[in-house]
Design a protein around this motif. Structure first.
Motif, PDB file in Angstrom:
ATOM      1  N   UNK A  88       0.384  -1.098  -0.086  1.00  0.00           N
ATOM      2  CA  UNK A  88      -0.158   0.143  -0.328  1.00  0.00           C
ATOM      3  C   UNK A  88       0.416   1.139  -0.039  1.00  0.00           C
ATOM      4  N   UNK A  89       2.099   1.020   1.005  1.00  0.00           N
ATOM      5  CA  UNK A  89       2.820   2.303   1.079  1.00  0.00           C
ATOM      6  C   UNK A  89       3.651   2.239  -0.744  1.00  0.00           C
ATOM      7  N   UNK A  90       3.639   1.526  -1.613  1.00  0.00           N
ATOM      8  CA  UNK A  90       4.325   1.697  -3.189  1.00  0.00           C
ATOM      9  C   UNK A  90       3.147   2.456  -3.710  1.00  0.00           C
ATOM     10  N   UNK A  91       2.036   2.258  -3.473  1.00  0.00           N
ATOM     11  CA  UNK A  91       0.821   2.810  -4.215  1.00  0.00           C
ATOM     12  C   UNK A  91       0.435   4.196  -4.091  1.00  0.00           C
ATOM     13  N   UNK A  92       0.361   4.329  -2.366  1.00  0.00           N
ATOM     14  CA  UNK A  92       0.095   5.659  -1.956  1.00  0.00           C
ATOM     15  C   UNK A  92       2.384   6.703  -2.772  1.00  0.00           C
TER      16      UNK A  92
ATOM     17  N   UNK B  48      -9.079   4.932 -13.871  1.00  0.00           N
ATOM     18  CA  UNK B  48      -7.384   5.296 -12.227  1.00  0.00           C
ATOM     19  C   UNK B  48      -7.510   6.453 -11.355  1.00  0.00           C
ATOM     20  N   UNK B  49      -7.999   7.092 -11.649  1.00  0.00           N
ATOM     21  CA  UNK B  49      -8.990   8.321 -11.093  1.00  0.00           C
ATOM     22  C   UNK B  49      -9.479   7.693  -9.690  1.00  0.00           C
ATOM     23  N   UNK B  50     -10.364   6.585 -10.160  1.00  0.00           N
ATOM     24  CA  UNK B  50     -10.835   5.918  -8.872  1.00  0.00           C
ATOM     25  C   UNK B  50      -9.777   5.166  -8.191  1.00  0.00           C
ATOM     26  N   UNK B  51      -9.195   4.466  -8.339  1.00  0.00           N
ATOM     27  CA  UNK B  51      -8.076   4.025  -8.024  1.00  0.00           C
ATOM     28  C   UNK B  51      -7.296   4.377  -7.139  1.00  0.00           C
ATOM     29  N   UNK B  52      -6.997   6.124  -7.674  1.00  0.00           N
ATOM     30  CA  UNK B  52      -6.175   6.443  -6.949  1.00  0.00           C
ATOM     31  C   UNK B  52      -7.277   6.712  -5.677  1.00  0.00           C
ATOM     32  N   UNK B  53      -8.130   7.219  -5.835  1.00  0.00           N
ATOM     33  CA  UNK B  53      -9.140   7.978  -4.966  1.00  0.00           C
ATOM     34  C   UNK B  53      -9.607   6.462  -3.250  1.00  0.00           C
TER      35      UNK B  53
END
Length: 241
Positions: free
Chosen positions: A74-78, A163-168
């Motif tokens: 999750x840290x990598x994703x953030x 990807x906007x949804x994934x980012x949210x």
């Protein structure tokens, strides 16, 4: 009689691109993501289950190991998503955008979501929070995978929306913690009355409220932002008689 007609409106040219320093939300977003990771990650790198901020259920012994890996991915994703949503970076460095995109998908969201699903099923905070964690993990995986598939098919407009949804959903962990603090402060005075002095019941209630609001509101905001932006683009494309 000479008939006159209104001259055709000139086609609207592309809107001027903003320079990198004219995106005032990029730097605060990066600061929030890095600060959150710097606060959340160290206890799970210590390999000490006693350092966990989530109590481990007795029925699931590998909870700390699974939770630690979930936090790492999750840290990598953030961290990677902060650059991925920066328009200037995407335009100026498309190759880096693609490489970081793979890291975001395969080194962040997909493994983090799969592990989050396991952690969510084993949460000690009750069935309401469990349902929220499961739905969030499935949506996180689904939106991210859909965005990756759209990019592979060169459907870049659809890729952007997913990807906007994934980012949210990726950043919803931040709002989850904020709601947790708000509800803890608001409900703590009722510990001896509404919750009969049961701190576990209070914790489950706070977790249930914050877990649902933490991702539902950001996802709704992302949908509003997408529809608002796409509606504006459709209005610009429609010719005026």
């Amino acid at each position: 009689m000479t008939l006159t007609t209104n001259p055709a409106r000139p086609a609207a040219g592309p809107s001027p691109r903003r320079r990198w320093w004219r995106r005032p939300w990029v730097a605060p977003l990066a600061v929030v993501a890095i600060a959150f990771v710097a606060f959340s990650l160290p206890p799970y790198l210590s390999l000490d289950p006693a350092a966990s901020r989530v109590p481990a259920p007795e029925s699931f012994p590998p909870h700390f190991a699974v939770l630690s890996l979930h936090v790492v991915f999750g840290s990598v994703a953030m961290v990677t998503c902060c650059l991925q949503v920066w328009p200037w970076f995407r335009r100026r460095h498309p190759r880096a955008h693609r490489l970081l995109g793979r890291a975001y998908v395969f080194g962040g969201c997909l493994p983090g979501g799969a592990l989050g699903l396991v952690v969510g099923l084993a949460t000690p905070f009750g069935p309401v929070a469990r349902a929220s964690h499961v739905v969030l993990a499935l949506l996180w995986i689904g939106c991210t995978y859909a965005g990756w598939r759209m990019a592979r098919q060169r459907r870049y407009a659809d890729h952007r929306r997913w990807m906007v949804r994934s980012f949210a959903l990726t950043m919803s962990i931040v709002t989850n913690r904020l709601w947790g603090a708000v509800f803890t402060v608001a409900l703590w005075p009722q510990l001896g009355t509404t919750f009969h002095g049961d701190e576990a019941l209070l914790g489950s209630t706070v977790a249930a409220l914050s877990s649902w609001l933490g991702w539902v509101l950001p996802l709704l905001l992302a949908e509003w932002w997408l529809e608002r932006g796409d509606a504006a683009r459709r209005r610009r494309r429609v010719p005026t008689p």
